[in-house]
Design a protein around this motif. Structure first.
Motif, PDB file in Angstrom:
ATOM      1  N   ASN A 126       0.841  -1.129   0.103  1.00  0.00           N
ATOM      2  CA  ASN A 126       0.170   0.093   0.033  1.00  0.00           C
ATOM      3  C   ASN A 126       0.930   1.314   0.105  1.00  0.00           C
ATOM      4  OD1 ASN A 126      -2.485  -1.069  -0.337  1.00  0.00           O
ATOM      5  ND2 ASN A 126      -2.869  -1.476   1.740  1.00  0.00           N
ATOM      6  N   SER A 127       2.072   1.268   0.549  1.00  0.00           N
ATOM      7  CA  SER A 127       2.904   2.306   0.593  1.00  0.00           C
ATOM      8  C   SER A 127       3.420   2.660  -0.919  1.00  0.00           C
ATOM      9  CB  SER A 127       4.083   2.225   1.458  1.00  0.00           C
ATOM     10  OG  SER A 127       5.187   3.231   1.460  1.00  0.00           O
ATOM     11  N   LEU A 128       3.580   1.398  -1.515  1.00  0.00           N
ATOM     12  CA  LEU A 128       4.367   1.738  -2.971  1.00  0.00           C
ATOM     13  C   LEU A 128       3.142   1.980  -3.817  1.00  0.00           C
ATOM     14  CD1 LEU A 128       6.552   0.571  -5.162  1.00  0.00           C
ATOM     15  CD2 LEU A 128       5.306  -1.285  -5.293  1.00  0.00           C
ATOM     16  N   ARG A 129       1.959   1.582  -3.647  1.00  0.00           N
ATOM     17  CA  ARG A 129       1.091   2.200  -4.565  1.00  0.00           C
ATOM     18  C   ARG A 129       0.472   3.705  -4.370  1.00  0.00           C
ATOM     19  NH1 ARG A 129      -2.543  -1.276  -6.932  1.00  0.00           N
ATOM     20  NH2 ARG A 129      -4.356  -0.193  -6.415  1.00  0.00           N
ATOM     21  N   ALA A 130       0.793   3.886  -3.110  1.00  0.00           N
ATOM     22  CA  ALA A 130       0.567   5.309  -2.565  1.00  0.00           C
ATOM     23  C   ALA A 130       1.773   6.241  -3.416  1.00  0.00           C
ATOM     24  CB  ALA A 130       0.528   5.713  -0.875  1.00  0.00           C
ATOM     25  N   VAL A 164      10.708 -19.769   3.017  1.00  0.00           N
ATOM     26  CA  VAL A 164       9.294 -18.959   3.141  1.00  0.00           C
ATOM     27  C   VAL A 164       8.702 -18.623   1.605  1.00  0.00           C
ATOM     28  CG1 VAL A 164       8.681 -16.633   3.798  1.00  0.00           C
ATOM     29  CG2 VAL A 164      10.442 -17.825   5.237  1.00  0.00           C
ATOM     30  N   ILE A 165       7.427 -19.016   1.858  1.00  0.00           N
ATOM     31  CA  ILE A 165       6.750 -18.925   0.273  1.00  0.00           C
ATOM     32  C   ILE A 165       5.676 -17.988   0.542  1.00  0.00           C
ATOM     33  CG2 ILE A 165       5.467 -20.308  -1.140  1.00  0.00           C
ATOM     34  CD1 ILE A 165       6.972 -22.850   0.179  1.00  0.00           C
ATOM     35  N   VAL A 166       5.390 -16.901  -0.186  1.00  0.00           N
ATOM     36  CA  VAL A 166       4.409 -16.120  -0.272  1.00  0.00           C
ATOM     37  C   VAL A 166       3.703 -16.136  -1.446  1.00  0.00           C
ATOM     38  CG1 VAL A 166       3.943 -13.478   0.132  1.00  0.00           C
ATOM     39  CG2 VAL A 166       5.866 -14.595   1.224  1.00  0.00           C
ATOM     40  N   THR A 167       2.465 -16.027  -1.121  1.00  0.00           N
ATOM     41  CA  THR A 167       1.210 -15.640  -2.374  1.00  0.00           C
ATOM     42  C   THR A 167       0.554 -14.551  -1.943  1.00  0.00           C
ATOM     43  OG1 THR A 167       1.218 -18.212  -2.563  1.00  0.00           O
ATOM     44  CG2 THR A 167      -0.724 -16.925  -3.652  1.00  0.00           C
ATOM     45  N   ALA A 168       0.485 -13.503  -2.915  1.00  0.00           N
ATOM     46  CA  ALA A 168      -0.331 -12.323  -2.694  1.00  0.00           C
ATOM     47  C   ALA A 168      -1.604 -12.638  -4.173  1.00  0.00           C
ATOM     48  CB  ALA A 168       0.384 -11.229  -2.885  1.00  0.00           C
ATOM     49  N   ASP A 169      -2.650 -12.756  -3.625  1.00  0.00           N
ATOM     50  CA  ASP A 169      -3.719 -12.957  -4.484  1.00  0.00           C
ATOM     51  C   ASP A 169      -4.554 -11.478  -4.573  1.00  0.00           C
ATOM     52  OD1 ASP A 169      -3.256 -15.218  -5.296  1.00  0.00           O
ATOM     53  OD2 ASP A 169      -4.593 -16.422  -3.794  1.00  0.00           O
ATOM     54  N   PHE A 170      -4.677 -10.638  -5.879  1.00  0.00           N
ATOM     55  CA  PHE A 170      -5.220  -9.598  -6.002  1.00  0.00           C
ATOM     56  C   PHE A 170      -6.445  -9.786  -6.647  1.00  0.00           C
ATOM     57  CE2 PHE A 170      -0.610  -9.136  -6.130  1.00  0.00           C
ATOM     58  CZ  PHE A 170      -0.528  -8.082  -5.440  1.00  0.00           C
ATOM     59  N   GLY A 171      -7.598  -8.786  -6.266  1.00  0.00           N
ATOM     60  CA  GLY A 171      -8.881  -9.028  -6.722  1.00  0.00           C
ATOM     61  C   GLY A 171      -9.563  -7.884  -6.907  1.00  0.00           C
ATOM     62  N   ALA A 172     -10.774  -7.749  -7.848  1.00  0.00           N
ATOM     63  CA  ALA A 172     -11.700  -6.724  -7.808  1.00  0.00           C
ATOM     64  C   ALA A 172     -13.065  -7.422  -8.437  1.00  0.00           C
ATOM     65  CB  ALA A 172     -11.259  -5.608  -9.068  1.00  0.00           C
ATOM     66  N   ALA A 177       3.222  -5.166 -12.577  1.00  0.00           N
ATOM     67  CA  ALA A 177       2.077  -4.700 -13.090  1.00  0.00           C
ATOM     68  C   ALA A 177       1.011  -4.933 -12.057  1.00  0.00           C
ATOM     69  CB  ALA A 177       1.697  -5.295 -14.568  1.00  0.00           C
ATOM     70  N   ASN A 178       1.015  -6.038 -11.280  1.00  0.00           N
ATOM     71  CA  ASN A 178       0.103  -6.579 -10.267  1.00  0.00           C
ATOM     72  C   ASN A 178       0.339  -5.482  -9.111  1.00  0.00           C
ATOM     73  OD1 ASN A 178      -1.599  -8.687 -11.177  1.00  0.00           O
ATOM     74  ND2 ASN A 178      -0.149 -10.363 -10.584  1.00  0.00           N
ATOM     75  N   LEU A 179       1.240  -5.238  -8.895  1.00  0.00           N
ATOM     76  CA  LEU A 179       1.430  -4.332  -7.614  1.00  0.00           C
ATOM     77  C   LEU A 179       0.867  -3.027  -7.830  1.00  0.00           C
ATOM     78  CD1 LEU A 179       5.029  -4.895  -6.333  1.00  0.00           C
ATOM     79  CD2 LEU A 179       3.073  -5.807  -5.016  1.00  0.00           C
ATOM     80  N   LEU A 180       1.083  -2.435  -9.073  1.00  0.00           N
ATOM     81  CA  LEU A 180       0.694  -1.081  -9.566  1.00  0.00           C
ATOM     82  C   LEU A 180      -0.641  -1.033 -10.379  1.00  0.00           C
ATOM     83  CD1 LEU A 180       4.264   0.239 -10.165  1.00  0.00           C
ATOM     84  CD2 LEU A 180       2.931   0.225  -8.234  1.00  0.00           C
ATOM     85  N   SER A 181      -1.383  -1.861 -10.322  1.00  0.00           N
ATOM     86  CA  SER A 181      -2.497  -1.925 -11.395  1.00  0.00           C
ATOM     87  C   SER A 181      -3.626  -1.234 -10.665  1.00  0.00           C
ATOM     88  CB  SER A 181      -3.203  -3.372 -11.610  1.00  0.00           C
ATOM     89  OG  SER A 181      -4.396  -3.312 -12.155  1.00  0.00           O
ATOM     90  N   PRO A 182      -4.165  -0.216 -11.150  1.00  0.00           N
ATOM     91  CA  PRO A 182      -5.295   0.716 -10.584  1.00  0.00           C
ATOM     92  C   PRO A 182      -6.467  -0.096 -10.500  1.00  0.00           C
ATOM     93  CG  PRO A 182      -4.543   1.439 -12.863  1.00  0.00           C
ATOM     94  CD  PRO A 182      -3.767   0.397 -12.474  1.00  0.00           C
TER      95      PRO A 182
END
Length: 177
Positions: free
Chosen positions: A44-48, A164-172, A134-139
């Protein structure tokens, strides 16, 4: 200046209480939750910084992310495609329903590291990848689910090492009119 001291002490005590593991939560689980919170904050900081709205944490997306991170850790694979060959969006749809919505979109970022993965390193790796950036910065995204899983002896592609395995799932989703 005198009033600042008690406030600082209160903030320090509050931070210490928030950082303490919940009852019945082990240190590893606490570290995973801390990493997840740090990742959400840094995303969220990056997006801001790019003039984008923050993402809300979604329970359904978090559940989808958790299931996938655990599956990769247990079965020793690292892929957006599930172990059974299911496309990532179909896997996510089981948790984050498209039913009753006019539009539905999802995306996914993955990262792993051994033996540890600081949040800043995960963000840095994602930013170096065109599709993950692109996922991190998609509006388009409104919500995110993040799961960090640690395995002390991860099989398969992790070669029995701690991972350490990380999954980030984005949605709209947009409701039907």
């Amino acid at each position: 200046m005198r009033r600042a001291r008690p406030l600082l002490l209160l903030l320090a005590v509050t931070a210490a209480v928030l950082a303490a593991p919940a009852a019945g939560e082990n240190a590893a689980t606490s570290q995973q939750r801390t990493l997840e919170r740090q990742l959400l904050g840094q995303v969220n900081s990056l997006r801001a910084q790019h003039g984008l709205r923050p993402l809300r944490l979604s329970r359904p997306l978090s559940a989808a992310a958790k299931r996938h991170s655990l599956d990769m850790a247990e079965r020793g694979f690292f892929s957006h495609t599930s172990a059974d060959g299911t496309a990532f969006w179909k896997r996510i749809r089981r948790f984050y329903s498209a039913e009753g919505f006019r539009s539905w979109r999802v995306g996914e970022n993955l990262v792993w590291e051994s033996p540890a993965l600081p949040a800043a390193d995960a963000i840095s790796m994602w930013m170096k990848s065109e599709s993950h950036r692109a996922n991190l910065l998609s509006p388009a995204w409104r919500e995110v689910g993040i799961s960090a899983v640690r395995s002390e002896t991860a099989p398969g592609v992790y070669r029995g090492l701690p991972a350490v395995i990380v999954t980030a799932d984005f949605g709209a989703r947009e409701k039907s009119s």
